[in-house]
Design a protein around this motif. Structure first.
Motif, PDB file in Angstrom:
ATOM      1  N   ASP A 217     -10.025 -16.765   1.628  1.00 40.63           N
ATOM      2  CA  ASP A 217      -8.835 -16.971   2.184  1.00 40.63           C
ATOM      3  C   ASP A 217      -7.772 -16.237   1.645  1.00 40.63           C
ATOM      4  O   ASP A 217      -6.701 -16.019   2.172  1.00 40.63           O
ATOM      5  N   ARG A 218      -7.736 -16.124   0.282  1.00 40.64           N
ATOM      6  CA  ARG A 218      -6.253 -15.324  -0.261  1.00 40.64           C
ATOM      7  C   ARG A 218      -6.973 -14.260  -1.328  1.00 40.64           C
ATOM      8  O   ARG A 218      -8.112 -14.292  -1.671  1.00 40.64           O
ATOM      9  N   LEU A 219      -6.282 -13.343  -1.651  1.00 41.66           N
ATOM     10  CA  LEU A 219      -6.636 -12.238  -2.229  1.00 41.66           C
ATOM     11  C   LEU A 219      -5.436 -12.312  -3.593  1.00 41.66           C
ATOM     12  O   LEU A 219      -4.406 -11.981  -3.200  1.00 41.66           O
ATOM     13  N   ILE A 220      -6.064 -12.367  -4.754  1.00 41.81           N
ATOM     14  CA  ILE A 220      -5.330 -12.154  -5.987  1.00 41.81           C
ATOM     15  C   ILE A 220      -5.433 -10.983  -6.562  1.00 41.81           C
ATOM     16  O   ILE A 220      -6.569 -10.288  -6.942  1.00 41.81           O
ATOM     17  N   MET A 221      -4.240 -10.211  -6.774  1.00 39.28           N
ATOM     18  CA  MET A 221      -4.439  -8.810  -7.545  1.00 39.28           C
ATOM     19  C   MET A 221      -3.926  -9.229  -9.090  1.00 39.28           C
ATOM     20  O   MET A 221      -2.829  -9.718  -9.548  1.00 39.28           O
ATOM     21  N   LYS A 236      -3.121 -10.882   4.061  1.00 37.47           N
ATOM     22  CA  LYS A 236      -4.550 -10.049   3.466  1.00 37.47           C
ATOM     23  C   LYS A 236      -5.207  -9.308   4.894  1.00 37.47           C
ATOM     24  O   LYS A 236      -5.860  -8.389   4.793  1.00 37.47           O
ATOM     25  N   LYS A 237      -5.163 -10.217   5.974  1.00 37.90           N
ATOM     26  CA  LYS A 237      -5.773  -9.728   7.117  1.00 37.90           C
ATOM     27  C   LYS A 237      -5.111  -8.141   7.512  1.00 37.90           C
ATOM     28  O   LYS A 237      -5.853  -7.506   8.175  1.00 37.90           O
ATOM     29  N   ALA A 238      -4.077  -8.073   7.211  1.00 38.72           N
ATOM     30  CA  ALA A 238      -3.324  -6.702   7.594  1.00 38.72           C
ATOM     31  C   ALA A 238      -3.546  -5.623   6.617  1.00 38.72           C
ATOM     32  O   ALA A 238      -3.245  -4.527   6.891  1.00 38.72           O
ATOM     33  N   LEU A 239      -4.109  -6.006   5.556  1.00 33.58           N
ATOM     34  CA  LEU A 239      -4.323  -5.103   4.493  1.00 33.58           C
ATOM     35  C   LEU A 239      -5.499  -4.117   4.914  1.00 33.58           C
ATOM     36  O   LEU A 239      -6.317  -4.370   5.617  1.00 33.58           O
TER      37      LEU A 239
END
Ligand SMILES: Nc1ncnc2c1ncn2[C@@H]1O[C@H](COP(=O)(O)OP(=O)(O)OP(=O)(O)O)[C@@H](O)[C@H]1O
Ligand SMILES: [Mg+2]
Length: 251
Positions: A217-221, A236-239
């Motif tokens: 659902d989410r991406l953490i850097m 995230k979807k657009a990455l």
């Protein structure tokens, strides 16, 4: 819900100056959420998992899981409700015990009962059913020792051990990184199916940029012991992987 609040962790160094690994890290993961974590080598990802799983205690900060303060709860107590799968397929399973015995160990731990070597027919049936869901023929390997399995098969057993009873939190530390690409994909697909079916709360560390974008659902850097950015679902979807490479100097 998992809440990490202002977490600091340092390690002593030979020259006397401690190395600061986590520096005021804040993170909230909602119940049922699947979060992927990226970060360069040494960013502190595994240390973060050690702090959440209880292998290490923070120097400062607080961790709550479903409103319970677990900051200093011993690791063996957390293992009743936090599952963890490591990069090394040999970690977390007993190599000389059979698949059935390993699963029974995990089953006993999650049920807070002592391990009973007499594995009943009912238990074997439950284990075989779970194993068959991975589609790797593992249901026929209940009596094989763990050290006779391939890396991918071991990771599937480790995943099932961690989720026989759905844990409150599942930590995946690059659990497909040591596998061939096709097997890694199969294990990841199985991971996603498990997570979706049991509505698991999952944090997955990976070095695979595409997986980190596609899954969850989410991406953490993570960067230098802090969260550098959280990409929400839409963002995230657009990455694409190159966005992340450019932003964070990932090789
Ligand atoms: N027990 C320890 N004692 C001393 N230093 C440690 C310990 N654990 C981790 N470190 C140091 O903390 C830093 C972060 O390590 P960590 O394993 O958390 O990184 P990581 O983000 O998981 O990296 P990788 O992508 O390589 O797995 C590194 O410099 C490492 O050497
Ligand atoms: Mg690591």
């Amino acid at each position: 819900m998992l809440v990490l609040n202002d977490i600091y962790k340092s390690f002593p160094k030979a020259d006397g100056n401690p190395i600061q690994v986590l520096r005021g890290l804040d993170l909230t993961v909602e119940t049922g959420e699947f979060v992927t974590v990226l970060g360069n080598n040494g960013a502190g990802k595994s240390t973060l998992f050690n702090i959440i799983g209880g292998a290490l205690w923070p120097n400062r900060g607080k961790i709550t899981l479903n409103d319970r303060d677990i900051t200093f709860l011993p690791e063996h107590k957390r293992s009743h409700f936090i599952g963890r799968v490591f990069q090394n397929p040999q970690m977390g399973t007993a190599p000389n015990l059979t698949v059935a015995e390993n699963l029974a160990l995990a089953y006993g731990r999650q049920n807070r009962k002592l391990f009973n070597r007499a594995i009943t027919k009912d238990l074997r049936r439950i284990f075989a059913e779970k194993l068959s869901e991975a589609g790797m023929g593992l249901e026929d390997k209940l009596d094989n020792r763990m050290n006779e399995l391939s890396g991918g098969q071991s990771q599937v057993v480790a995943l099932i051990m961690s989720t026989l009873r759905p844990p409150q939190l599942l930590l995946l530390d690059e659990h497909t990184a040591a596998l061939d690409p096709q097997i890694a994909k199969d294990v990841l697909d199985f991971t996603c199916r498990l997570a979706e079916r049991d509505k698991l709360t999952v944090i997955m560390i990976t070095h695979n940029l595409q997986d980190a974008i596609d899954i969850g659902d989410r991406l953490i850097m993570l960067d230098k012991g802090k969260i550098a950015h959280i990409f929400a679902a839409e963002e995230k979807k657009a990455l694409v992987p190159d966005d992340l490479r450019k932003l964070y100097h990932i090789p």
